[in-house]
Design an enzyme around this catalytic site. Structure first.
Site, PDB file in Angstrom:
ATOM      1  N   ASN A 148       9.587 -24.986  47.090  1.00 11.63           N
ATOM      2  CA  ASN A 148       8.966 -24.108  46.099  1.00 11.63           C
ATOM      3  C   ASN A 148       7.577 -23.635  46.525  1.00 11.63           C
ATOM      4  O   ASN A 148       7.183 -22.509  46.237  1.00 11.63           O
ATOM      5  CB  ASN A 148       8.863 -24.840  44.755  1.00 11.63           C
ATOM      6  N   GLU A 152      10.389 -16.014  39.817  1.00  8.91           N
ATOM      7  CA  GLU A 152       9.665 -15.700  38.574  1.00  8.91           C
ATOM      8  C   GLU A 152      10.168 -14.359  38.035  1.00  8.91           C
ATOM      9  O   GLU A 152      10.420 -13.430  38.814  1.00  8.91           O
ATOM     10  CB  GLU A 152       8.154 -15.562  38.825  1.00  8.91           C
ATOM     11  N   GLU A 161      16.030 -31.964  42.791  1.00  6.87           N
ATOM     12  CA  GLU A 161      15.068 -32.466  41.817  1.00  6.87           C
ATOM     13  C   GLU A 161      14.862 -31.385  40.766  1.00  6.87           C
ATOM     14  O   GLU A 161      14.117 -30.433  40.982  1.00  6.87           O
ATOM     15  CB  GLU A 161      13.727 -32.811  42.463  1.00  6.87           C
ATOM     16  N   ASP A 174      12.906 -30.605  46.572  1.00  8.86           N
ATOM     17  CA  ASP A 174      11.838 -30.751  45.580  1.00  8.86           C
ATOM     18  C   ASP A 174      11.754 -29.539  44.653  1.00  8.86           C
ATOM     19  O   ASP A 174      11.861 -28.394  45.101  1.00  8.86           O
ATOM     20  CB  ASP A 174      10.519 -30.913  46.359  1.00  8.86           C
TER      21      ASP A 174
END
Ligand code: NOJ
Ligand code: CA
Length: 548
Positions: free
Chosen positions: A108, A213, A248, A206
């Protein structure tokens, strides 16, 4: 030479995972920081514990402002941890012992020290500018929640170099990558391929919900994010077999379900909400929270698996509970306000249950028998303590306690030089709690945990079977069966600190003989009348059912 314990490409459905940070495990060159040669020297401990797969936290170059989750180079080893060769040697030694290894893929965001970000901020027409998410103002994506509420006030940070704002869902030194940009997607696949070609068995991926977005949304779990992840999975499947992607996504089960797709996105995903509910059920002495969340969990494709855990390197997160439940958890498990951080509790398993061996065993028993693959956190096999006086989440990241000697056998450095101080109090200190002394004691938590893992590993139904709850009138007792084909296991747990009796309706299993799985004792044959279970405080039983 690779002698992996299972050649099945679905190996992760049966596996017991063990999470560790290289830095905290074993230091071979006395500089106070754990490293790959140190970890390699401790592989026998891990193999003898009986785990199948190691999950290594980030081992990349990093300024360590988020303990390595701020990566500044994705295809190197942090110099303090050793060289590429040290890593490759570790990997081959792990494989030689039948242990698989997954590493961390933080996709990310990067560190603001990463060369990509340095280039991106250097000018607005730099080719890497569009690798991150920029804005002239800080009012785009309004209303998107802040995750690190104790440190961040906004998801936008001002970049004084390029005089604009950049987007970050975590710390402000962790700019989010822009996954709308195909070059970013290409680069991340190149990173994955790099490590897969070296032989890693997969990735813990992760912070997956936050890749894309869009205005007017929560910017979480967007269909566009799923598309990016599916593309990575398709590329993985085209070039490799037997690898695992573990997501995750700290979300409710219905929001996590899409990360499995139709078996074409993630192989595994953590089940976050089940974790606080295990602790809640224990404190309340009532199975309800646990039962509710499992019954609310949607089914997943056959090739997929949940990852379940009691503790990890982060706070015991209370994001996936109600306000009232969160307050209850804080009141009961974090009376000292120092134990609280963000929306969670920075404590380890043993101190959370006041060092009570019976409760540690009960919780570990649940972890090993509920649906999903269990993930142990390093140090919990010996009941290590925590240090809430350390900053951030370092309370649960202190060095592994190998013996009662100098620096707990972790490092030959001056104690002042250790990257974090050892736990040294009279209850959890390394003189009292360490691997060596527990090796010498046949009844130690370490030896008990070994036995638990051994029984779990030979009982495939735990990894693959369905679950059916029994719901006796006594709410303090959690009882369920796990079934796969002709194999049935009955699990009965007393969540209370007092003796309990429960009447189980086992009529549908009439004729079966329960055989207790740790000692082999034969219990009375099940009939049509209620089956009476009497249990001491925090007792739990696992029975294999046999029709003899
Ligand atoms: C999730 C990791 O578990 C946590 O330790 C980290 O701070 C955040 N992602 C940000 O990378
Ligand atoms: Ca070292």
């Amino acid at each position: 030479m690779t002698t992996l314990r299972s050649a099945d490409p679905l190996w992760y459905k049966d596996a017991v995972f063990y999470q560790l940070n290289v830095k905290s495990f074993a230091d071979s060159n006395a500089d106070g920081i754990g490293d790959f040669p140190g970890l390699t020297s401790k592989l026998d401990h891990l193999a003898s514990l009986g785990v199948d797969c190691l999950w290594l936290q980030p081992m990349y170059p990093s300024p360590f402002k988020d303990d390595g989750y701020d990566i500044s180079d994705y295809t190197s080893i942090h110099p303090g941890y050793g060289t590429r060769q040290d890593f490759e040697h570790f990997l081959s030694q792990a494989h030689a012992r039948g242990l698989r290894v997954i590493i961390e893929l933080v996709l990310n965001h990067t560190s603001d020290q990463h060369a990509w970000f340095q280039e991106a901020r250097s000018s607005t027409d730099n080719p890497r500018r569009d690798w991150y998410v920029w804005s002239e103002t800080d009012d785009r994506y309004r209303g998107v929640r802040i995750i690190f509420i104790d440190t961040e006030l906004s998801n936008w940070a001002w970049d004084p170099v390029s005089k604009s704002y950049y987007w970050h869902r975590f710390f402000s030194h962790q700019p989010d990558l822009n996954y709308d940009n195909p070059a970013v997607r290409e680069e991340i696949w190149a990173v994955m391929k790099f490590w897969l070609n070296l032989g890693v068995d997969g990735f813990r991926v992760d912070a997956v919900p936050y890749l894309i977005e869009r205005e007017g949304t929560s910017c979480e779990n967007l269909p566009e994010t799923h598309a990016v992840l599916k593309e990575l999975r398709a590329r993985l499947d085209a070039d490799f077999t037997g690898k695992v992607l573990l997501a995750e996504a700290n979300m409710w089960p219905e929001d996590v379900r899409p990360y499995f797709g139709a078996g074409d996105e993630f192989h595994m995903s953590f089940h976050f909400p089940i974790m606080p509910r295990m602790f809640m059920a224990l404190r309340l002495e009532d199975r309800k929270p646990l039962l509710d969340i499992i019954e609310r969990t949607p089914s997943i494709p056959d090739s997929c698996q949940w990852g379940i855990f009691l503790r990890n390197h982060d706070e015991l997160t209370l994001e996936m509970v109600t306000e009232i439940e969160r307050q209850y958890m804080w009141d009961e498990y974090a009376k000292d306000p120092r134990a609280r951080i963000n929306l969670g509790i920075r404590r380890r398993l043993a101190p959370l249950v006041e060092g009570d061996r019976r409760r540690i065993e009960l919780m570990s028993g649940l972890l090993m028998s509920l649906p999903g693959s269990p993930i142990l956190y390093y140090g919990d096999e010996i009941g290590m303590g925590d240090n809430v006086y350390l900053g951030d989440r370092n309370s649960v990241r202190t060095p592994m306690q190998w013996n009662g000697g100098f620096n707990a056998g972790f490092s030959g450095a001056d104690p002042e030089r250790l990257w974090l101080p050892l736990i040294s109090n009279a209850v959890y200190g390394y003189q009292a709690v360490n691997v060596e002394s527990q090796e010498r004691n046949s009844t130690s938590l370490l030896n008990w945990t070994r036995r638990l893992i051994e029984v779990r590993r030979v009982t495939k139904v735990f990894g693959r079977g369905s679950i059916e709850f029994l719901k006796p009138e006594n709410h303090r007792v959690l009882a369920f069966t796990r079934t796969q084909g002709r194999d049935t296991v009955l699990v009965v747990s007393n969540l209370a600190g007092t003796a309990q009796v429960a009447e189980l309706d086992l009529a549908r299993l009439a004729g079966a003989i329960p055989i207790e799985m740790f000692g082999g004792s034969i219990f009375p044959r099940i009939g049509h009348e209620p089956y009476i279970m009497m249990m001491g405080p925090y007792d739990f039983y696992w029975f294999r059912l046999r029709w003899l």
